[in-house]
Design a protein around this motif. Structure first.
Motif, PDB file in Angstrom:
ATOM      1  N   MET A 122      -0.317   7.638  -0.692  1.00  0.00           N
ATOM      2  CA  MET A 122      -1.700   7.130  -0.857  1.00  0.00           C
ATOM      3  C   MET A 122      -1.819   6.462   0.501  1.00  0.00           C
ATOM      4  O   MET A 122      -1.076   5.145   1.106  1.00  0.00           O
ATOM      5  CB  MET A 122      -1.645   6.160  -2.014  1.00  0.00           C
ATOM      6  N   ALA A 123      -3.067   7.063   1.077  1.00  0.00           N
ATOM      7  CA  ALA A 123      -3.631   6.056   2.291  1.00  0.00           C
ATOM      8  C   ALA A 123      -3.460   4.799   1.840  1.00  0.00           C
ATOM      9  O   ALA A 123      -4.087   3.514   1.114  1.00  0.00           O
ATOM     10  CB  ALA A 123      -4.986   7.071   2.199  1.00  0.00           C
ATOM     11  N   SER A 124      -3.892   3.485   2.560  1.00  0.00           N
ATOM     12  CA  SER A 124      -3.514   2.438   2.935  1.00  0.00           C
ATOM     13  C   SER A 124      -4.216   1.664   3.689  1.00  0.00           C
ATOM     14  O   SER A 124      -3.361   0.970   4.272  1.00  0.00           O
ATOM     15  CB  SER A 124      -1.902   1.504   2.973  1.00  0.00           C
ATOM     16  N   GLY A 125      -5.148   2.545   4.435  1.00  0.00           N
ATOM     17  CA  GLY A 125      -5.479   1.974   5.864  1.00  0.00           C
ATOM     18  C   GLY A 125      -4.888   2.384   6.862  1.00  0.00           C
ATOM     19  O   GLY A 125      -3.962   4.141   6.998  1.00  0.00           O
ATOM     20  N   ASP A 126      -3.624   1.717   7.702  1.00  0.00           N
ATOM     21  CA  ASP A 126      -2.670   2.182   9.218  1.00  0.00           C
ATOM     22  C   ASP A 126      -1.420   2.778   9.238  1.00  0.00           C
ATOM     23  O   ASP A 126      -1.057   2.916   9.898  1.00  0.00           O
ATOM     24  CB  ASP A 126      -3.683   1.488  10.313  1.00  0.00           C
ATOM     25  N   TYR A 127      -1.780   2.365   7.146  1.00  0.00           N
ATOM     26  CA  TYR A 127      -0.165   3.414   6.917  1.00  0.00           C
ATOM     27  C   TYR A 127      -0.868   4.050   5.187  1.00  0.00           C
ATOM     28  O   TYR A 127      -1.402   3.944   5.057  1.00  0.00           O
ATOM     29  CB  TYR A 127       0.938   1.825   6.574  1.00  0.00           C
ATOM     30  N   LEU A 128       0.127   4.911   4.990  1.00  0.00           N
ATOM     31  CA  LEU A 128       0.289   5.931   3.869  1.00  0.00           C
ATOM     32  C   LEU A 128       1.286   4.906   3.146  1.00  0.00           C
ATOM     33  O   LEU A 128       2.769   4.345   3.151  1.00  0.00           O
ATOM     34  CB  LEU A 128       1.369   6.994   3.815  1.00  0.00           C
ATOM     35  N   LYS A 129       1.633   4.984   1.965  1.00  0.00           N
ATOM     36  CA  LYS A 129       2.507   4.362   1.217  1.00  0.00           C
ATOM     37  C   LYS A 129       3.126   5.738   0.218  1.00  0.00           C
ATOM     38  O   LYS A 129       2.725   6.851   0.229  1.00  0.00           O
ATOM     39  CB  LYS A 129       1.755   3.445   0.000  1.00  0.00           C
ATOM     40  N   VAL A 130       4.589   5.524   0.400  1.00  0.00           N
ATOM     41  CA  VAL A 130       4.971   6.410  -0.041  1.00  0.00           C
ATOM     42  C   VAL A 130       5.392   6.148  -1.602  1.00  0.00           C
ATOM     43  O   VAL A 130       6.744   5.335  -1.722  1.00  0.00           O
ATOM     44  CB  VAL A 130       6.151   7.687   0.456  1.00  0.00           C
ATOM     45  N   TRP A 131       5.695   7.514  -2.391  1.00  0.00           N
ATOM     46  CA  TRP A 131       5.588   6.587  -4.251  1.00  0.00           C
ATOM     47  C   TRP A 131       6.920   7.934  -4.934  1.00  0.00           C
ATOM     48  O   TRP A 131       6.401   8.413  -5.069  1.00  0.00           O
ATOM     49  CB  TRP A 131       4.704   6.043  -5.111  1.00  0.00           C
ATOM     50  N   LYS A 132       7.669   7.517  -5.663  1.00  0.00           N
ATOM     51  CA  LYS A 132       7.731   8.359  -7.085  1.00  0.00           C
ATOM     52  C   LYS A 132       5.899   8.586  -7.719  1.00  0.00           C
ATOM     53  O   LYS A 132       5.884   7.354  -8.640  1.00  0.00           O
ATOM     54  CB  LYS A 132       8.690   8.271  -7.241  1.00  0.00           C
ATOM     55  N   PRO A 133       6.251   9.361  -8.104  1.00  0.00           N
ATOM     56  CA  PRO A 133       4.548   9.980  -9.093  1.00  0.00           C
ATOM     57  C   PRO A 133       4.594   9.018 -10.047  1.00  0.00           C
ATOM     58  O   PRO A 133       3.755   8.171 -10.289  1.00  0.00           O
ATOM     59  CB  PRO A 133       4.470  11.052  -9.601  1.00  0.00           C
ATOM     60  N   GLU A 134       6.141   8.446 -10.463  1.00  0.00           N
ATOM     61  CA  GLU A 134       5.510   7.902 -11.832  1.00  0.00           C
ATOM     62  C   GLU A 134       5.483   6.887 -11.967  1.00  0.00           C
ATOM     63  O   GLU A 134       4.595   5.765 -12.500  1.00  0.00           O
ATOM     64  CB  GLU A 134       6.895   8.521 -12.954  1.00  0.00           C
ATOM     65  N   ILE A 135       6.508   6.130 -10.693  1.00  0.00           N
ATOM     66  CA  ILE A 135       6.169   4.932 -10.836  1.00  0.00           C
ATOM     67  C   ILE A 135       4.921   4.457 -10.210  1.00  0.00           C
ATOM     68  O   ILE A 135       4.825   3.535 -10.313  1.00  0.00           O
ATOM     69  CB  ILE A 135       7.246   4.481  -9.348  1.00  0.00           C
ATOM     70  N   TYR A 136       4.187   4.972  -8.823  1.00  0.00           N
ATOM     71  CA  TYR A 136       3.289   5.117  -8.818  1.00  0.00           C
ATOM     72  C   TYR A 136       1.730   4.898  -9.859  1.00  0.00           C
ATOM     73  O   TYR A 136       0.806   3.825 -10.107  1.00  0.00           O
ATOM     74  CB  TYR A 136       2.265   5.831  -7.833  1.00  0.00           C
ATOM     75  N   ASP A 137       2.138   5.285 -10.983  1.00  0.00           N
ATOM     76  CA  ASP A 137       1.487   5.732 -11.723  1.00  0.00           C
ATOM     77  C   ASP A 137       1.549   4.654 -13.041  1.00  0.00           C
ATOM     78  O   ASP A 137       0.552   3.409 -13.140  1.00  0.00           O
ATOM     79  CB  ASP A 137       1.875   6.532 -13.340  1.00  0.00           C
ATOM     80  N   GLU A 138       2.404   3.681 -12.913  1.00  0.00           N
ATOM     81  CA  GLU A 138       2.729   1.879 -13.182  1.00  0.00           C
ATOM     82  C   GLU A 138       2.288   1.723 -12.495  1.00  0.00           C
ATOM     83  O   GLU A 138       1.550   0.255 -13.384  1.00  0.00           O
ATOM     84  CB  GLU A 138       4.633   2.740 -13.633  1.00  0.00           C
ATOM     85  N   GLU A 139       2.483   1.407 -11.699  1.00  0.00           N
ATOM     86  CA  GLU A 139       1.785   0.166 -10.380  1.00  0.00           C
ATOM     87  C   GLU A 139      -0.020   0.548 -10.385  1.00  0.00           C
ATOM     88  O   GLU A 139      -0.018  -0.086 -10.205  1.00  0.00           O
ATOM     89  CB  GLU A 139       2.562   0.500  -8.763  1.00  0.00           C
ATOM     90  N   GLU A 140       0.184   1.353  -9.960  1.00  0.00           N
ATOM     91  CA  GLU A 140      -1.431   1.847 -10.681  1.00  0.00           C
ATOM     92  C   GLU A 140      -1.973   1.268 -11.595  1.00  0.00           C
ATOM     93  O   GLU A 140      -3.436   0.276 -11.828  1.00  0.00           O
ATOM     94  CB  GLU A 140      -2.234   3.391 -10.934  1.00  0.00           C
ATOM     95  N   GLU A 141      -1.465   1.155 -13.162  1.00  0.00           N
ATOM     96  CA  GLU A 141      -1.761   0.590 -13.557  1.00  0.00           C
ATOM     97  C   GLU A 141      -2.275  -1.672 -13.745  1.00  0.00           C
ATOM     98  O   GLU A 141      -2.643  -2.009 -14.143  1.00  0.00           O
ATOM     99  CB  GLU A 141      -1.370   0.179 -14.936  1.00  0.00           C
ATOM    100  N   GLN A 142      -0.988  -1.913 -12.988  1.00  0.00           N
ATOM    101  CA  GLN A 142      -1.205  -3.275 -12.709  1.00  0.00           C
ATOM    102  C   GLN A 142      -2.211  -3.157 -11.597  1.00  0.00           C
ATOM    103  O   GLN A 142      -2.461  -4.575 -11.467  1.00  0.00           O
ATOM    104  CB  GLN A 142       0.613  -3.561 -11.918  1.00  0.00           C
ATOM    105  N   LEU A 143      -2.477  -1.864 -10.469  1.00  0.00           N
ATOM    106  CA  LEU A 143      -3.633  -2.676  -9.866  1.00  0.00           C
ATOM    107  C   LEU A 143      -4.630  -2.731 -10.514  1.00  0.00           C
ATOM    108  O   LEU A 143      -5.486  -3.704  -9.841  1.00  0.00           O
ATOM    109  CB  LEU A 143      -3.640  -1.546  -8.686  1.00  0.00           C
ATOM    110  N   GLU A 144      -4.975  -1.734 -11.358  1.00  0.00           N
ATOM    111  CA  GLU A 144      -6.618  -1.812 -12.355  1.00  0.00           C
ATOM    112  C   GLU A 144      -6.606  -3.483 -13.079  1.00  0.00           C
ATOM    113  O   GLU A 144      -7.761  -4.324 -12.806  1.00  0.00           O
ATOM    114  CB  GLU A 144      -6.027  -1.010 -13.397  1.00  0.00           C
ATOM    115  N   ALA A 145      -5.539  -4.354 -13.027  1.00  0.00           N
ATOM    116  CA  ALA A 145      -5.742  -5.391 -14.110  1.00  0.00           C
ATOM    117  C   ALA A 145      -6.003  -6.307 -12.776  1.00  0.00           C
ATOM    118  O   ALA A 145      -6.697  -7.798 -13.019  1.00  0.00           O
ATOM    119  CB  ALA A 145      -4.366  -6.118 -14.481  1.00  0.00           C
TER     120      ALA A 145
END
Length: 170
Positions: A122-145
């Protein structure tokens, strides 16, 4: 010049822990590595952080140099500087993208974030975040909030601070 990362991508992780860096992301690493020339391997820094961090951060060399300068300006011995030095220097690894466009993620880093056969960038400006896909899905829900409720038709860009106006006649 592509200064920042944009977009996201899911990629395979092979048995040796190598991930193919998508070409659009490789170009950013190359362009932000002051020592890179065609034929060389672009350098980067992987920040794995504390036990609480459940993803890796892949910083360009230019971004790391900017962060290092910022840390150097902080008061020596301050808790803030100590935390940043520990995270950005002690909890990180230098790495390079090989001639086939792959990055080797050491076993201890893969285990830390639970990577097995897939990784999500996942792009984050001047760096990339690397996730386990399932963990990212959980994090994305928290970000939506965290996304504020907008009035219908409101522009999310209104969250940006306005740039200072340039002086007239200058």
């Amino acid at each position: 010049m592509a200064r920042t990362f944009r977009g996201s991508e899911e990629v395979k992780v092979d048995a040796k822990g190598r991930v193919s860096i998508p070409a659009k992301f490789r170009r950013v690493f190359e362009q932000n590595d002051p020592d890179w020339q065609p034929g060389n391997r672009p350098q980067l820094v992987i920040v794995y952080g504390s036990r609480k961090q459940n993803h890796l951060r892949l910083f360009t060399m230019q971004a790391i140099e900017e962060i290092d300068r910022g840390i150097a300006r902080m008061r020596r011995g301050s808790p803030e500087r100590t935390v940043l030095e520990t995270m950005m220097n002690g909890q990180s690894e230098e790495a390079e993208i090989d001639g086939d466009g792959r990055l080797l993620l050491p076993l201890k880093l893969r285990e830390k974030i639970g990577l097995d056969d897939r990784a999500y960038f996942m792009a984050s400006g001047d760096y990339l975040k690397v996730w386990k896909p399932e963990i990212y899905d959980e994090e994305e829900e928290q970000l939506e909030a965290l996304i504020p409720d907008f009035e219908p038709g409101a522009d999310p860009l209104s969250l940006l601070d306005p740039e200072p106006m340039e002086e007239a006649g200058g």
